[in-house]
Design an enzyme around this catalytic site. Structure first.
Site, PDB file in Angstrom:
ATOM      1  N   LYS A  14       0.874  -1.336  -0.166  1.00  0.00           N
ATOM      2  CA  LYS A  14       0.292   0.271  -0.100  1.00  0.00           C
ATOM      3  C   LYS A  14       1.436   1.193   0.031  1.00  0.00           C
ATOM      4  O   LYS A  14       0.858   2.298  -0.644  1.00  0.00           O
ATOM      5  CB  LYS A  14      -1.318  -0.130   1.417  1.00  0.00           C
ATOM      6  CG  LYS A  14      -1.953  -1.152   1.278  1.00  0.00           C
ATOM      7  CD  LYS A  14      -3.029  -1.086   1.893  1.00  0.00           C
ATOM      8  CE  LYS A  14      -1.855  -1.023   4.008  1.00  0.00           C
ATOM      9  NZ  LYS A  14      -1.327  -2.404   4.334  1.00  0.00           N
ATOM     10  N   ARG A  89      -9.566   1.575   8.594  1.00  0.00           N
ATOM     11  CA  ARG A  89      -8.738  -0.434   9.282  1.00  0.00           C
ATOM     12  C   ARG A  89      -9.907  -0.994  10.036  1.00  0.00           C
ATOM     13  O   ARG A  89      -9.543  -2.386  10.262  1.00  0.00           O
ATOM     14  CB  ARG A  89      -7.886   0.234  10.194  1.00  0.00           C
ATOM     15  CG  ARG A  89      -6.180   0.477  10.087  1.00  0.00           C
ATOM     16  CD  ARG A  89      -5.950  -0.886   9.575  1.00  0.00           C
ATOM     17  NE  ARG A  89      -4.575  -1.185   9.548  1.00  0.00           N
ATOM     18  CZ  ARG A  89      -3.573   0.212   9.544  1.00  0.00           C
ATOM     19  NH1 ARG A  89      -3.214   0.694   8.342  1.00  0.00           N
ATOM     20  NH2 ARG A  89      -2.029  -0.455  10.070  1.00  0.00           N
ATOM     21  N   ARG A 125      11.812  -4.945   5.093  1.00  0.00           N
ATOM     22  CA  ARG A 125      11.806  -3.770   5.086  1.00  0.00           C
ATOM     23  C   ARG A 125      12.519  -2.155   5.220  1.00  0.00           C
ATOM     24  O   ARG A 125      13.097  -2.537   7.390  1.00  0.00           O
ATOM     25  CB  ARG A 125      10.157  -3.213   5.286  1.00  0.00           C
ATOM     26  CG  ARG A 125      10.004  -2.014   4.766  1.00  0.00           C
ATOM     27  CD  ARG A 125       8.271  -1.911   4.958  1.00  0.00           C
ATOM     28  NE  ARG A 125       7.451  -2.315   6.176  1.00  0.00           N
ATOM     29  CZ  ARG A 125       6.199  -2.071   6.209  1.00  0.00           C
ATOM     30  NH1 ARG A 125       5.635  -2.109   4.975  1.00  0.00           N
ATOM     31  NH2 ARG A 125       5.873  -2.751   7.656  1.00  0.00           N
ATOM     32  N   ARG A 158      11.457  -0.736  11.107  1.00  0.00           N
ATOM     33  CA  ARG A 158      10.158  -0.514  11.797  1.00  0.00           C
ATOM     34  C   ARG A 158      10.318  -1.014  13.281  1.00  0.00           C
ATOM     35  O   ARG A 158      10.647  -2.144  12.698  1.00  0.00           O
ATOM     36  CB  ARG A 158       8.666  -0.309  10.650  1.00  0.00           C
ATOM     37  CG  ARG A 158       8.899   0.806  10.110  1.00  0.00           C
ATOM     38  CD  ARG A 158       7.596   0.771   9.709  1.00  0.00           C
ATOM     39  NE  ARG A 158       6.002   0.442   9.829  1.00  0.00           N
ATOM     40  CZ  ARG A 158       5.370   0.461   9.196  1.00  0.00           C
ATOM     41  NH1 ARG A 158       4.921   0.780   8.528  1.00  0.00           N
ATOM     42  NH2 ARG A 158       3.904  -0.166  10.359  1.00  0.00           N
ATOM     43  N   ARG A 169      -0.199  -7.671  13.878  1.00  0.00           N
ATOM     44  CA  ARG A 169      -0.558  -6.859  13.178  1.00  0.00           C
ATOM     45  C   ARG A 169      -2.041  -7.641  12.429  1.00  0.00           C
ATOM     46  O   ARG A 169      -2.523  -7.192  11.750  1.00  0.00           O
ATOM     47  CB  ARG A 169       0.263  -6.260  11.987  1.00  0.00           C
ATOM     48  CG  ARG A 169       0.485  -4.995  13.133  1.00  0.00           C
ATOM     49  CD  ARG A 169       2.182  -4.797  12.995  1.00  0.00           C
ATOM     50  NE  ARG A 169       2.827  -3.944  11.280  1.00  0.00           N
ATOM     51  CZ  ARG A 169       3.061  -4.097  10.995  1.00  0.00           C
ATOM     52  NH1 ARG A 169       4.343  -4.686  11.588  1.00  0.00           N
ATOM     53  NH2 ARG A 169       3.333  -3.408   9.454  1.00  0.00           N
TER      54      ARG A 169
HETATM   55  P1  AMP Z   1       1.244   1.733   9.055  1.00  0.00           P
HETATM   56  O1  AMP Z   1       1.941   2.290   8.391  1.00  0.00           O
HETATM   57  O2  AMP Z   1      -0.368   1.132   8.234  1.00  0.00           O
HETATM   58  O3  AMP Z   1       1.266  -0.280   9.143  1.00  0.00           O
HETATM   59  O4  AMP Z   1       0.493   1.350  10.520  1.00  0.00           O
HETATM   60  C1  AMP Z   1       1.216   1.082  12.100  1.00  0.00           C
HETATM   61  C2  AMP Z   1       0.599   0.770  13.149  1.00  0.00           C
HETATM   62  O5  AMP Z   1      -0.217   2.817  13.379  1.00  0.00           O
HETATM   63  C3  AMP Z   1      -0.497   0.389  12.908  1.00  0.00           C
HETATM   64  O6  AMP Z   1       0.153  -1.326  13.307  1.00  0.00           O
HETATM   65  C4  AMP Z   1      -1.205   0.694  14.509  1.00  0.00           C
HETATM   66  O7  AMP Z   1      -1.343   0.787  15.259  1.00  0.00           O
HETATM   67  C5  AMP Z   1      -1.278   2.104  13.325  1.00  0.00           C
HETATM   68  N1  AMP Z   1      -2.396   2.811  12.757  1.00  0.00           N
HETATM   69  C6  AMP Z   1      -2.102   3.251  11.562  1.00  0.00           C
HETATM   70  N2  AMP Z   1      -3.021   3.269  10.777  1.00  0.00           N
HETATM   71  C7  AMP Z   1      -4.432   2.774  11.198  1.00  0.00           C
HETATM   72  C8  AMP Z   1      -6.179   3.314  11.563  1.00  0.00           C
HETATM   73  N3  AMP Z   1      -6.386   3.239  10.423  1.00  0.00           N
HETATM   74  N4  AMP Z   1      -6.488   3.263  13.164  1.00  0.00           N
HETATM   75  C9  AMP Z   1      -5.130   2.313  13.485  1.00  0.00           C
HETATM   76  N5  AMP Z   1      -4.782   2.446  13.793  1.00  0.00           N
HETATM   77  C10 AMP Z   1      -3.823   2.377  13.325  1.00  0.00           C
END
Ligand code: AMP
Length: 211
Positions: A14, A89, A125, A158, A169
């Site tokens: 994404k 999400r 990554r 990360r 996740r």
């Molecule tokens: P990502 O970079 O999209 O994988 O997001 C990393 C982390 O940020 C996720 O595992 C969540 O803890 C938090 N996060 C990101 N987007 C959301 C969302 N829309 N709702 C809730 N938590 C989020």
């Protein structure tokens, strides 16, 4: 105003695809993960509250994230359209987003069939500490090891890209995020794209959808 939403498991691509679409079409990318990581790095009071949630692979509360997103999507810097990476999400977030009207909404589900692909992608990554550009030591290595091609920043892993957190996740994704696919399918705006093929091919397919 166009709204593009990318759905898909962690590691589906994404972020990488959003970066390419942002540059190519001049739509603004809004990555909730990037926004949350910036808040955590700033060591603010809210950042300190978010840190353990992100490190465990859980979702931060809808109230916080919805407010952040609403502020961004209504910003005056967005004129043509925006790309949502990592939001919504869950169904509640999807419904909140639907309250913000746009001329066209395109939801692209990046489908990865195999969990092994996801683990391999996430474990190799690296992201830029400075500009958040995404690299992969196996599939998309930087020209100079550990250095961002774009801004020269230092690359790092990360904190949530470790096996335990990836498992959580994925569990959260399957339980609360995946059901959104049906929500958008029922709205008639969903497109499925096989994300196990190369980035170039995925980008080509998305170009066809957008045009
Ligand atoms: P990502 O970079 O999209 O994988 O997001 C990393 C982390 O940020 C996720 O595992 C969540 O803890 C938090 N996060 C990101 N987007 C959301 C969302 N829309 N709702 C809730 N938590 C989020």
């Amino acid at each position: 105003m166009l709204r593009i939403i990318f759905l898909g498991a962690p590691g589906a691509g994404k972020g990488t695809i959003s970066d390419i679409i942002e540059k190519k079409y001049n739509y603004k990318k809004i990555s909730t993960g990037d926004l949350i990581r910036a808040e955590v790095k700033s060591n603010s009071i809210i950042g300190e509250k978010l840190r353990p949630i992100v490190d465990k692979g859980e979702l931060v509360s809808d109230d916080i994230i919805v407010e952040i997103v609403k502020k961004r999507v209504t910003s005056k810097y967005i004129n043509k359209g925006y790309i949502m990476d990592g939001f919504p999400r869950n169904i509640n977030q999807a419904k909140e987003l639907s309250k913000i009207e746009v001329d066209r909404e395109v939801v692209i589900y990046l489908k990865v069939g195999n969990e092994e692909v996801i683990f391999n992608r996430l474990l190799s990554r690296e992201i830029c500490k400075n500009c958040e550009a995404i690299f992969n030591t196996k599939n998309k290595p930087p020209k100079v090891e550990g250095v961002c091609d774009i801004c020269g920043g230092i690359l790092e892993k990360r904190t949530d890209d470790n096996e335990g957190t990836i498992e959580e996740r994925l569990r959260v994704y399957i339980e609360v995020t995946k059901p959104i696919i049906k929500y958008y399918e029922d709205k008639g705006v969903l497109y499925r794209v096989d994300a196990s093929i190369s980035i170039e091919e995925v980008f080509k397919k998305i170009g066809e959808i957008l045009n």
